[in-house]
Design a protein around this motif. Sequence first.
Motif, PDB file in Angstrom:
ATOM      1  N   UNK A   1      -2.370  -7.078 -28.624  1.00 17.35           N
ATOM      2  CA  UNK A   1      -1.224  -7.823 -28.068  1.00 17.35           C
ATOM      3  C   UNK A   1      -0.964  -9.057 -28.910  1.00 17.35           C
TER       4      UNK A   1
ATOM      5  N   UNK B   1      -0.922 -12.279 -28.434  1.00 19.21           N
ATOM      6  CA  UNK B   1      -1.892 -13.386 -28.457  1.00 19.21           C
ATOM      7  C   UNK B   1      -3.077 -13.027 -29.340  1.00 19.21           C
TER       8      UNK B   1
ATOM      9  N   UNK C   1      -4.353 -15.071 -32.596  1.00 19.70           N
ATOM     10  CA  UNK C   1      -5.707 -15.618 -32.654  1.00 19.70           C
ATOM     11  C   UNK C   1      -6.451 -15.079 -33.860  1.00 19.70           C
TER      12      UNK C   1
ATOM     13  N   UNK D   1       3.919 -19.023 -31.254  1.00 15.64           N
ATOM     14  CA  UNK D   1       5.169 -18.406 -30.798  1.00 15.64           C
ATOM     15  C   UNK D   1       5.922 -17.713 -31.917  1.00 15.64           C
TER      16      UNK D   1
ATOM     17  N   UNK E   1       6.287 -13.847 -32.358  1.00 17.75           N
ATOM     18  CA  UNK E   1       7.165 -12.920 -31.616  1.00 17.75           C
ATOM     19  C   UNK E   1       8.439 -12.572 -32.398  1.00 17.75           C
TER      20      UNK E   1
ATOM     21  N   UNK F   1       7.218  -9.987 -34.811  1.00 19.53           N
ATOM     22  CA  UNK F   1       6.975  -8.696 -34.158  1.00 19.53           C
ATOM     23  C   UNK F   1       8.280  -7.939 -33.901  1.00 19.53           C
TER      24      UNK F   1
ATOM     25  N   UNK G   1       3.848  -1.526 -22.941  1.00 21.37           N
ATOM     26  CA  UNK G   1       3.163  -2.396 -21.992  1.00 21.37           C
ATOM     27  C   UNK G   1       1.868  -1.731 -21.553  1.00 21.37           C
TER      28      UNK G   1
ATOM     29  N   UNK H   1      -9.298  -7.924 -19.521  1.00 22.90           N
ATOM     30  CA  UNK H   1      -9.538  -8.527 -18.210  1.00 22.90           C
ATOM     31  C   UNK H   1      -8.369  -8.276 -17.254  1.00 22.90           C
TER      32      UNK H   1
ATOM     33  N   UNK I   1      -5.116  -7.767 -17.436  1.00 22.20           N
ATOM     34  CA  UNK I   1      -3.884  -8.544 -17.463  1.00 22.20           C
ATOM     35  C   UNK I   1      -2.801  -7.678 -18.107  1.00 22.20           C
ATOM     36  N   UNK I   2      -1.593  -7.721 -17.525  1.00 18.38           N
ATOM     37  CA  UNK I   2      -0.488  -6.930 -18.103  1.00 18.38           C
ATOM     38  C   UNK I   2      -0.040  -7.630 -19.397  1.00 18.38           C
ATOM     39  N   UNK I   3       0.018  -6.856 -20.505  1.00 19.21           N
ATOM     40  CA  UNK I   3       0.454  -7.432 -21.773  1.00 19.21           C
ATOM     41  C   UNK I   3       1.116  -6.353 -22.617  1.00 19.21           C
ATOM     42  N   UNK I   4       1.876  -6.807 -23.578  1.00 15.00           N
ATOM     43  CA  UNK I   4       2.565  -5.854 -24.445  1.00 15.00           C
ATOM     44  C   UNK I   4       1.693  -5.616 -25.670  1.00 15.00           C
TER      45      UNK I   4
ATOM     46  N   UNK J   1       0.866  -3.835 -29.392  1.00 17.17           N
ATOM     47  CA  UNK J   1       1.544  -3.366 -30.604  1.00 17.17           C
ATOM     48  C   UNK J   1       0.607  -2.503 -31.401  1.00 17.17           C
TER      49      UNK J   1
END
Lengths: 899, 119
Positions: free
Chosen positions: B28, B30, B34, B49, B52, B55, B68, B73, B75-78, B80
């Motif tokens: 995702x 983030x 990171x 930011x 995005x 992406x 999606x 943990x 968590x809903x995330x998009x 790639x």
Amino acid sequence: MSRLKRARERAWAFFHKPVLDSDLEAEIAAHLDMAIEENLRRGLPYGEARRMAMIRFGGMDLMKDQQREARGLMKLDILLQDLKFTFRTLSRDRGFTLVAVVILALGIGANVAVFSVVNTLLLRPLPFPNAQQLMWIAPPPQKCGMSCATYSTDAYDEFRMYSRSYQDVTGYFAFSSPDNLALSLGGPPIPATSIDVIANFFQVLGVQPALGRLFTADDARNGAAPVVVLSDAWWRRQFNADPAIVGKAFDMNGHQTTVIGVLPRSFDFGAVFAPGTKVDAITPLNLYGPPRDWGNIITMIGRLKPGVTMAQVQADADAAAPHMCWNNKNPQSCGSYARHGVQDGVVPVPLKDYVSGKLRRSLALLWAAVGAILLIACVNLSNLLLARAASRSKEFAMRGALGATRGRIVRQLLTESVVLSGAGAVLGLGLALVLVVWLAHQGSFALPLLSSLRIDGAALGWTVLIAVFAAVFFGLVPGLRMAGGNLQESLKDSGPGSGQGRRHELVRAVLVVSEICLACILLVGAGLLLRSFLKVLDVDLGFQPEHAAAVSVDYDDNAPTGDLSAAKRGAIFQGILSRVGALPGVEAAGMVDYLPMGQNRDWGTPFPKGVKRPDKFPTGPLVYVISPGYMRAMGTRVRGRDFTWDDGPKSPNVVMINEAFARYLGSYGNWRKGEEVNRILTDGGGNDLHVVAVVDDVHEESVEGDAGWQIYYPMTQASPAGSHLVIRTQLPPAQMAASVMGALRELNPTQKAAEFRPIQTLVSHTVSPRRFFMLLVGCFAGLGLLLAAIGIYGVISYSVTQRTQEIGIRMALGATTDRVQKDVLWNTLRLALWGVALGTGASLLGARLIASLLFGTSPWDLPTYAGMVVVLFGVAALSGYIPARRASRINPMVALRAS
Amino acid sequence: MQPAKLDLLQGTLDLMVLQTLAAMGTQHGYGIARRIEQVSGDAVLLNQGTIYASLVRLEQRGWIRSSWGTSDNNRKAKFYEITASGRRQLAADARYWERLTGVMDRVLAMGATPEGDAP
């Protein structure tokens, strides 16, 4: 590939903003949550964890914008946003929008209409294939009318044989009179107009029939069956657009004539060759029949071979001219068309120049006039927008403070002006359409190709062009001023009277002065044209067109030619004239073969008897064959005696000559003025002609040209080429028509149901191009004046509003209402004074350019200039008076409390 | 004094994102951000930011795709993932970078030969 895919994706993204935006929001929310969680794990307190996450992410809105920009079509987004905002602001300010759009519509509409006229008459090629190859072949212009502008059939043949530049040469019979064709369908014969053309006429022009076929050489042979080709208009009007008309035969002028074809709608003989007249039918001209002995009758048109230059064309014509004979049976007449001969050369000019070349200057003037209108309209709008911008300055300063760049604000303002001018263009196009359709149906204006006037692709293109020009022109100045304004200055509560207001006022004053200046030039131009037109109407024509009317008369003189025919004709005419002359209301009646302002011809130059002719003398006077009483019916003054019915075939030949010809002859015959009557002339054939009277010079071709030489023969001694009955009456011609036609039909049952035409219409017809241009320029000048008045009013009214406080203070300090009113008026007149001074200067310099369009009027005509000054000051005073009155009504207490 | 962080050259972020996805598989936003920060040793000046915009650019070109899903943990995330054409593009871009850095190295190495050496 990936580039194409990306473009597609971006376009898709443009239309799916809400979904994508919520997607992005969710993604960012997840991102931040994960970042916060990580920070929490590292032991930061929640608030700090969140703060750090936000910092690492970067400016939230900026990042979102970056993503959107990468994803969709940002430029389009901004444009749409600007448009939406524009519509919102404009609809909030309806009054302003309405005024602006109407002003622009008037300016743009006038421009598009005039562009269509110029395009039709001047820019577009003639409606023939490869029209640039077509040439009009004529002698240089002379004073002797149509006979000096035409060629004999022999000369035509020789020219066609000896010239090398042409694919082919054709021509038509130049002496057809209106209503020369009688169509009999059982009832009274129906009048129509036909033109004889040489058989190859349509091949040379490249005209294809809509139905049937056009002429071949066989149709023009001796003894060929009579055939006719119908014009599209006549076919529709008279024959109900009968699709099976080809092959049908009708009684025309007493002969069974077969219709062989119908012309296409795009070909209108009158529109090209005889503006302002309608030609219903075309018939073939037999070059080797009787026309052979009729002298100069043909106007020549040639189609050039590809690639021939103008110099070659002229050299070719000069080489061919010496071979051309007026009549092959008469060898001395060979070479009379050559340079330094009687007709002084053969001069081919492009047909287009012949058709519309004379109008070039008038059209340029018209174009300049509407250009000025557009400028005035733009200046007006600039002014309106400046006033608006001033009141919106805080709005823009606010936007600037919130981060809008200067470019963005200019773009917003330009969007507004483009929207305004777009709306103006649409409305203007509508106005132009109305004007153009109206003009196209004005058959009475003798202007070529007018009937083919329409709004075409070029006109639409022109509309877009001037709309964009206008938008940039009137939008940019206020836009730049606005965006360049000082942020702080505007945001502070800058009251009236601050520095910027003053600078604004100067710009606006300059705009108004230039507006008045343009209106001033327009008014001078229109005034000069109006004065010229009045002068033209005032010309002594040599006859009195009021209270006279003419109708074409049919008679039957199928006796052998010569004396017998003349005697028979005399009896018929005497019968007609005594019948018609006795009708109640008829003051005088007479007959003539060619009416003034119509066709004409010459028969050579008679000379005083016993005087040796000089070797070289100009071509002869124009010939009219008339009956007794004609001069009285036309209102032409006669010095001497009128013809009588006793001037018959057996009695001595008599003529009347006009003053100009009498002067010329007198200079050779040593006659003193007033002694011309009873002199004897000899014509080319050696016959004696007794001058029985000298008559006024009649303007035979145009009102504006000088009268040439004229000679009148009696109908009982010479053969007329037609016959028009002219009557003088105090009653309206329409009222006379029934009784006169009744009398004519009683005498001759085959009399056509011809139109009874007031002589005045003949004159109106020849002055109609001048009337056309004067009317249009006059309208545009009026429009310019109106727009200038709005401009003055706008500026003064605005400055009064701005200075309400100042005026309030002055009134509180004791200024009288009278004093305040005078001040405002004086401001107005000061602007007008500048504008008029500059405008007068420009007009004085520019008027020389239109000198050739004026008649009997100096380009520096004092009354015109004086009139313009009075009108402009009047209008300025009026436009200033209303705000001045408002200023003087200001209540000091209210004004001071207001802000 | 701490050395200033590197400003990213135009287009380099896209390449970094592609390489990260190629190395790590599905990830995702983030995670990608990171990872780039970690690998670069925090030497790159990166507003997270910015990732995005990169992406969406790459996805529109068809070099990556997204869906999606749920993170470790819950968590809903998009997420790639690099595509086949993305790998081809990455290979091409990487070659280009290597050539460019090679040239830059050689050019900068010129300073080692002192000017005006006597024979």
